[in-house]
Design a protein around this motif. Structure first.
Motif, PDB file in Angstrom:
ATOM      1  N   LEU A 120      -2.668  10.286   5.608  1.00 54.71           N
ATOM      2  CA  LEU A 120      -2.735   9.870   4.205  1.00 54.71           C
ATOM      3  C   LEU A 120      -2.294  10.995   3.266  1.00 54.71           C
ATOM      4  CD1 LEU A 120      -6.109   7.888   4.314  1.00 54.71           C
ATOM      5  CD2 LEU A 120      -3.785   6.973   4.295  1.00 54.71           C
ATOM      6  N   THR A 121      -2.644  12.230   3.614  1.00 57.07           N
ATOM      7  CA  THR A 121      -2.247  13.370   2.784  1.00 57.07           C
ATOM      8  C   THR A 121      -0.734  13.560   2.809  1.00 57.07           C
ATOM      9  OG1 THR A 121      -4.370  14.473   3.170  1.00 57.07           O
ATOM     10  CG2 THR A 121      -2.536  15.850   2.420  1.00 57.07           C
ATOM     11  N   GLY A 122      -0.132  13.485   3.996  1.00 59.23           N
ATOM     12  CA  GLY A 122       1.324  13.615   4.107  1.00 59.23           C
ATOM     13  C   GLY A 122       2.050  12.541   3.323  1.00 59.23           C
ATOM     14  N   ILE A 123       1.553  11.316   3.389  1.00 56.03           N
ATOM     15  CA  ILE A 123       2.149  10.221   2.632  1.00 56.03           C
ATOM     16  C   ILE A 123       2.031  10.487   1.129  1.00 56.03           C
ATOM     17  CG2 ILE A 123       1.848   7.782   2.039  1.00 56.03           C
ATOM     18  CD1 ILE A 123       1.069   7.374   5.020  1.00 56.03           C
TER      19      ILE A 123
ATOM     20  N   VAL B  13      -1.632   8.219  -7.782  1.00 57.08           N
ATOM     21  CA  VAL B  13      -1.901   7.665  -6.447  1.00 57.08           C
ATOM     22  C   VAL B  13      -1.661   8.727  -5.374  1.00 57.08           C
ATOM     23  CG1 VAL B  13      -1.146   5.981  -4.727  1.00 57.08           C
ATOM     24  CG2 VAL B  13      -1.372   5.290  -7.119  1.00 57.08           C
ATOM     25  N   GLY B  14      -0.516   9.415  -5.462  1.00 58.44           N
ATOM     26  CA  GLY B  14      -0.200  10.460  -4.492  1.00 58.44           C
ATOM     27  C   GLY B  14      -1.198  11.601  -4.526  1.00 58.44           C
ATOM     28  N   TYR B  15      -1.627  11.970  -5.734  1.00 54.20           N
ATOM     29  CA  TYR B  15      -2.614  13.052  -5.871  1.00 54.20           C
ATOM     30  C   TYR B  15      -3.937  12.676  -5.215  1.00 54.20           C
ATOM     31  CZ  TYR B  15      -5.891  16.343  -7.937  1.00 54.20           C
ATOM     32  OH  TYR B  15      -6.873  17.286  -8.121  1.00 54.20           O
ATOM     33  N   LYS B  16      -4.355  11.422  -5.392  1.00 50.78           N
ATOM     34  CA  LYS B  16      -5.610  10.982  -4.782  1.00 50.78           C
ATOM     35  C   LYS B  16      -5.523  10.997  -3.260  1.00 50.78           C
ATOM     36  CE  LYS B  16      -7.244   8.160  -8.633  1.00 50.78           C
ATOM     37  NZ  LYS B  16      -7.562   6.781  -9.131  1.00 50.78           N
ATOM     38  N   LEU B  17      -4.331  10.746  -2.720  1.00 44.72           N
ATOM     39  CA  LEU B  17      -4.149  10.805  -1.273  1.00 44.72           C
ATOM     40  C   LEU B  17      -4.074  12.240  -0.769  1.00 44.72           C
ATOM     41  CD1 LEU B  17      -1.492   7.978  -0.713  1.00 44.72           C
ATOM     42  CD2 LEU B  17      -3.902   7.920  -0.055  1.00 44.72           C
ATOM     43  N   ALA B  18      -3.548  13.142  -1.592  1.00 45.67           N
ATOM     44  CA  ALA B  18      -3.306  14.527  -1.155  1.00 45.67           C
ATOM     45  C   ALA B  18      -4.017  15.523  -2.063  1.00 45.67           C
ATOM     46  CB  ALA B  18      -1.801  14.801  -1.126  1.00 45.67           C
ATOM     47  N   LYS B  19      -5.272  15.278  -2.360  1.00 46.19           N
ATOM     48  CA  LYS B  19      -6.028  16.167  -3.248  1.00 46.19           C
ATOM     49  C   LYS B  19      -6.224  17.544  -2.609  1.00 46.19           C
ATOM     50  CE  LYS B  19      -9.501  13.358  -3.672  1.00 46.19           C
ATOM     51  NZ  LYS B  19     -10.799  12.751  -4.109  1.00 46.19           N
TER      52      LYS B  19
ATOM     53  N   ALA C 117       0.821  -1.210   0.000  1.00 46.58           N
ATOM     54  CA  ALA C 117       0.000   0.000   0.000  1.00 46.58           C
ATOM     55  C   ALA C 117       0.849   1.252   0.000  1.00 46.58           C
ATOM     56  CB  ALA C 117      -0.920   0.002   1.224  1.00 46.58           C
ATOM     57  N   ALA C 118       0.354   2.264  -0.706  1.00 42.77           N
ATOM     58  CA  ALA C 118       1.063   3.543  -0.760  1.00 42.77           C
ATOM     59  C   ALA C 118       1.191   4.165   0.620  1.00 42.77           C
ATOM     60  CB  ALA C 118       0.316   4.493  -1.700  1.00 42.77           C
ATOM     61  N   GLY C 119       0.226   3.896   1.505  1.00 40.07           N
ATOM     62  CA  GLY C 119       0.249   4.489   2.828  1.00 40.07           C
ATOM     63  C   GLY C 119       1.423   4.067   3.684  1.00 40.07           C
ATOM     64  N   LEU C 120       2.101   2.972   3.317  1.00 42.34           N
ATOM     65  CA  LEU C 120       3.258   2.504   4.077  1.00 42.34           C
ATOM     66  C   LEU C 120       4.583   2.849   3.402  1.00 42.34           C
ATOM     67  CD1 LEU C 120       1.910  -1.001   5.133  1.00 42.34           C
ATOM     68  CD2 LEU C 120       2.459   0.873   6.669  1.00 42.34           C
TER      69      LEU C 120
END
Length: 525
Positions: free
Chosen positions: A116-119, A362-368, A62-65
């Motif tokens: 999640l946003t920071g990740i 993926v990063g954009y979706k976490l940090a929109k 997972a991207a979160g890790l």
């Protein structure tokens, strides 16, 4: 399990197409070998899918890790890091045995969203060198302000070191991903079966093949590197094993606890989301899920894989593709295993810049930006813990970010909650006529989420619920979200809701969020 194979097999193909580039990409984002991401994907599908009680969830790297793995590998080395993964899995199993499945309810949503946003921001920053194919090695510890090397120095050096071929195919890949998700997927069902990330990867392979010997050539150092076995022995030799001689290291145990905590939180959040998306509204047993995830992480760490969680991207693709049972998750893991054995040479033609493009999305979706706007709109009591968590994660590390964000959230909560020790009071329950009255106290905070949720879920079908909020002066946004979800479930259970406020009576409110946001007395929102 095989009763719905006609539904689960097509869904497993879609999930495989989504998972393959993400397994490789997240491993690259974590500075782990790409093969380690594939190992985690296989175990997440086959082992975790078999043990899990979720019929729709799909697990894998997972991207979160990624930020945790990135820092841990740099400081511990890979073999010692694998020990932390194994120990993290053991801790998750202990969480499950101790019935910590409700742990997610005790973290404010502002802190979780900040995490999640920071990740997401770290993932984007980390992939910029890969995206532009700069000549110097972009790997190593993720450092923002190091003296000798840091991510900003890498970004500044891009114009003088840019890889033209890598950049061109990365831009093409971004265009494909945006076009696919925003336009084509709505045009025809074939675009849901064949996923955008897979098309971007195929385009990258084709570009690499035809750019050989030209000015747009992509160097081998900027391609995926999966070992190519020529025999069973060489295939087995690809696996890396943990070095348990470091098991007494404090740093290893801190990393293990961090992996266990964040992986558990991300999994529980995903479980909550996927249960809402499930058309059949099945409920995943959270403690069993923690046991399944812990088992997966133990096995993954033992054979060289990166940590595993349940993943919302794969799970939502599974649901949207019409799966019925967890067989789809298991089959997708088998497909990943077959791809590792049969097509490793093809995988080694994938440009890292294409995976960087996939991870940008993926990063954009976490940090929109919409997340920042929503948290700002929710008020300073939501925004301050959120932005503090984001900044500390990006500029220091993830555990510090979660800890300080949680501390700020607790301070805010204590500030508003010290007046009341009771947050929920049930008045006169009469089972015969099905009428129940609940009165919320003056201060209702995120600490009360689990108990409120338990009370509401325990209401029998065909109940007439009077919910009195006349005296409530502070209602946490997390609790409002629970009421919003309950309003949807109430329709399925034929529960009538009568909301009593100082403005009057509302029968079966369509949106608790809109009601409380417009309510003058609850100015905290």
């Amino acid at each position: 399990m095989f009763k719905y194979l006609k539904n689960d097999l097509p869904a497993s193909i879609v999930v495989f197409f989504v998972a393959l580039p993400l397994c490789l990409g997240i491993a690259v984002a974590s500075d782990a070998p790409p093969f380690a991401g594939l190992i985690a994907g296989v175990i997440g599908g086959i082992l975790v899918g078999s043990i899990s009680g979720s019929e729709v969830g799909v697990s894998g790297p997972a991207a979160g890790l990624a930020a945790i793995v990135l820092a841990a590998i740099a400081s511990l080395g890979y073999e010692a890091f694998l020990v932390a993964v194994v120990l993290g899995g053991v801790i998750q199993i202990i969480f499950g045995i101790l019935k910590f499945g409700i742990i997610g309810y005790y973290f404010p949503s502002s802190v979780i969203k900040g995490m999640l946003t920071g990740i997401g921001i770290i993932i984007i920053l980390k992939q910029i060198p890969h995206f532009f194919g700069i000549d110097k090695d972009p790997e190593g510890n993720f450092v923002l302000f190091g003296k000798d090397s840091n991510v900003f120095m890498d970004i500044v050096s891009i114009p003088s070191n840019i890889g033209l071929g890598s950049t061109i195919i990365a831009v093409i890949a971004i265009a494909i991903l945006i076009l696919w998700s925003n336009v084509l997927v709505h045009k025809h069902s074939i675009f849901k079966l064949i996923q955008g990330p897979l098309v971007a990867v195929v385009a990258g392979i084709i570009f690499f093949v035809f750019s050989q010997g030209t000015a747009f050539n992509i160097a081998r150092t900027h391609l995926v590197e999966v070992p190519v076995p020529d025999s069973i022995d060489s295939f087995i030799g690809q696996f890396t094993f943990p070095d348990f001689s470091v098991i007494s290291s404090t740093e290893v145990w801190i990393t293990a606890f961090t992996i266990a905590l964040v992986a558990s939180l991300e999994t529980l959040l995903c479980v909550e989301a996927t249960d809402k998306l499930d058309p059949e509204k099945r409920v995943t047993p959270t403690n069993r899920e923690l046991f399944a995830q812990g088992s997966g992480n133990i096995v993954s760490g033992l054979i060289g894989g990166i940590p595993i969680t349940q993943v919302i991207v794969r799970s939502s693709a599974n649901i949207q593709s019409g799966n019925k049972t967890k067989l789809s998750a298991i089959i997708h893991g088998l497909f990943l295993l077959i791809s590792v054995i049969i097509i490793p040479k093809v995988l080694n033609m994938i440009p890292l810049s294409v995976l960087a493009a996939v991870l940008f999305i993926v990063g954009y979706k976490l940090a929109k930006p919409a997340t920042f706007k929503a948290m700002w709109t929710a008020g300073w009591k939501q925004f301050v813990p959120f932005i503090a968590t984001v900044l500390i994660i990006v500029f220091k590390d993830l555990l510090w970010g979660i800890g300080i964000g949680l501390a700020i959230g607790i301070i805010v909560t204590l500030y508003h909650s010290f007046k009341n020790s009771h947050f929920l009071h049930k008045e006169g329950e009469d089972i015969d006529d099905g009428k129940i009255k609940m009165t919320l106290a003056e201060e209702v905070t995120f600490f009360n989420k689990a108990t409120i949720l338990k009370e509401l879920d325990a209401l029998p079908k065909n109940t007439y619920l009077e919910l009195d909020v006349k005296k409530t002066t502070y209602l946490d946004f997390d609790v409002i979200e629970i009421l919003e979800d309950f309003a949807f479930k109430a329709k399925e259970r034929n529960i009538t809701i009568k909301l009593i406020s100082e403005r009057g009576i509302v029968e079966n409110p369509e949106s608790f969020i809109d009601f409380f946001r417009l309510r003058p007395k609850l100015n905290e929102l």
